[in-house]
Scaffold this motif. Structure first.
Motif, PDB file in Angstrom:
ATOM      1  N   SER A 160       0.854  -1.195   0.000  1.00 52.34           N
ATOM      2  CA  SER A 160       0.000   0.000   0.000  1.00 52.34           C
ATOM      3  C   SER A 160       0.888   1.241   0.000  1.00 52.34           C
ATOM      4  CB  SER A 160      -0.880   0.005   1.256  1.00 52.34           C
ATOM      5  OG  SER A 160      -0.070   0.258   2.396  1.00 52.34           O
ATOM      6  N   ASP A 161       0.287   2.398  -0.225  1.00 52.91           N
ATOM      7  CA  ASP A 161       1.067   3.641  -0.183  1.00 52.91           C
ATOM      8  C   ASP A 161       1.723   3.835   1.183  1.00 52.91           C
ATOM      9  OD1 ASP A 161       0.482   4.142  -2.781  1.00 52.91           O
ATOM     10  OD2 ASP A 161      -0.756   5.914  -2.436  1.00 52.91           O
ATOM     11  N   ALA A 162       0.996   3.484   2.242  1.00 53.40           N
ATOM     12  CA  ALA A 162       1.559   3.615   3.587  1.00 53.40           C
ATOM     13  C   ALA A 162       2.722   2.640   3.777  1.00 53.40           C
ATOM     14  CB  ALA A 162       0.481   3.364   4.633  1.00 53.40           C
ATOM     15  N   ASP A 163       2.550   1.392   3.288  1.00 52.05           N
ATOM     16  CA  ASP A 163       3.647   0.413   3.358  1.00 52.05           C
ATOM     17  C   ASP A 163       4.898   0.971   2.688  1.00 52.05           C
ATOM     18  OD1 ASP A 163       1.993  -1.491   4.531  1.00 52.05           O
ATOM     19  OD2 ASP A 163       1.510  -2.484   2.619  1.00 52.05           O
ATOM     20  N   ILE A 164       4.705   1.562   1.518  1.00 52.62           N
ATOM     21  CA  ILE A 164       5.834   2.074   0.728  1.00 52.62           C
ATOM     22  C   ILE A 164       6.578   3.158   1.503  1.00 52.62           C
ATOM     23  CG2 ILE A 164       6.445   3.385  -1.364  1.00 52.62           C
ATOM     24  CD1 ILE A 164       4.187   1.828  -2.813  1.00 52.62           C
ATOM     25  N   GLU A 165       5.829   4.092   2.095  1.00 56.41           N
ATOM     26  CA  GLU A 165       6.472   5.160   2.884  1.00 56.41           C
ATOM     27  C   GLU A 165       7.217   4.567   4.071  1.00 56.41           C
ATOM     28  OE1 GLU A 165       6.692   8.075   1.663  1.00 56.41           O
ATOM     29  OE2 GLU A 165       5.195   7.763   0.098  1.00 56.41           O
ATOM     30  N   ASN A 166       6.612   3.562   4.709  1.00 61.98           N
ATOM     31  CA  ASN A 166       7.233   2.960   5.886  1.00 61.98           C
ATOM     32  C   ASN A 166       8.511   2.197   5.531  1.00 61.98           C
ATOM     33  OD1 ASN A 166       5.082   3.992   7.282  1.00 61.98           O
ATOM     34  ND2 ASN A 166       3.980   2.043   7.459  1.00 61.98           N
ATOM     35  N   VAL A 167       8.441   1.412   4.463  1.00 63.25           N
ATOM     36  CA  VAL A 167       9.603   0.635   4.022  1.00 63.25           C
ATOM     37  C   VAL A 167      10.737   1.590   3.612  1.00 63.25           C
ATOM     38  CG1 VAL A 167      10.445  -0.842   2.143  1.00 63.25           C
ATOM     39  CG2 VAL A 167       8.342  -1.449   3.361  1.00 63.25           C
ATOM     40  N   ALA A 168      10.377   2.645   2.882  1.00 59.57           N
ATOM     41  CA  ALA A 168      11.381   3.632   2.445  1.00 59.57           C
ATOM     42  C   ALA A 168      12.029   4.295   3.658  1.00 59.57           C
ATOM     43  CB  ALA A 168      10.736   4.674   1.542  1.00 59.57           C
TER      44      ALA A 168
END
Lengths: 102, 102
Positions: free
Chosen positions: A87-95
Motif C-alpha cells: 500500500s502507499d503507507a507500506d511504501i512510505e514505511n519501508v522507504a
C-alpha cells in the motif's frame, strides 16, 4: 477569539493532523521489509552485484521508485511483482526504514 | 610441453587479456563523474531526498541502470540525457568509481 485567530488555530490543527498521518512508521516498515532481505540483503546491504544496497538510501527516492514499479512506469520482473502488494503507507514505511539504516 | 598444458596456458592467457580489457578504470570514472555531482552530491552523497546516493552502490547495478537510461528501458528526464553521452567504457568506469566510495 477573533475570526483570524480561530482560522489560524484551525489551520494549525489541520497541519498537525496531516503531519501525523503522513509520518512514516519505521518499525512497521522494518516488519514489512522482511521480504526485501531475500534480494537486498540483511538491513539493505545487498550481496549481489546486480541488486542495489538500500541502507541509507534517500527515503523520497526509494518511495518514488517503489511506486514507479507498482504503477508500471519503472519495470523489473521481480520488483513489479513485489511492489504490487504494498500500500502507499507500506511504501512510505519501508522507504523510511531503509533510509534510517546507516 | 604437452597439448593439454599448451591449451591450458593459452586459455589462461586469454582469460588474463580478457580480465585486463574489461577492468574498469576508477580514476577515469572519477573524472567522468564530475557532472554527476551536480545532482548526486560530492562523492555520491546526495543532498536531495529525491535523488539517490551513489557512493558504495553495487557497480553491476549502477552500470545496468545507466545503460537502461541510455537505451530507454528506464526513463528519467535528466538521466536519459546524461546517460546518452556515456560510452559503455565510461559507464563501467563511472559505476566502478561510485561503487569504490565508502
Amino acid at each position: 477569539m477573533g475570526i483570524r485567530t480561530t482560522a489560524l488555530l484551525a489551520a494549525s490543527t489541520l497541519l498537525l493532523i496531516s503531519a501525523n498521518t503522513q509520518a512514516a512508521d519505521i518499525e512497521a516498515g522494518k516488519a514489512k521489509a522482511a521480504t526485501c532481505t531475500a534480494c537486498h540483503g540483511v538491513e539493505g546491504a545487498s550481496t549481489n552485484d546486480m541488486w542495489p544496497n538500500l541502507k541509507g538510501q534517500k527515503a523520497g527516492y526509494l518511495s518514488k521508485q517503489i511506486k514507479a514499479f507498482k504503477d508500471g512506469s519503472r519495470k523489473d520482473p521481480l520488483m513489479s511483482s513485489m511492489a504490487s502488494s504494498l500500500s502507499d503507507a507500506d511504501i512510505e514505511n519501508v522507504a523510511a526504514y531503509f533510509s534510517s539504516l546507516k
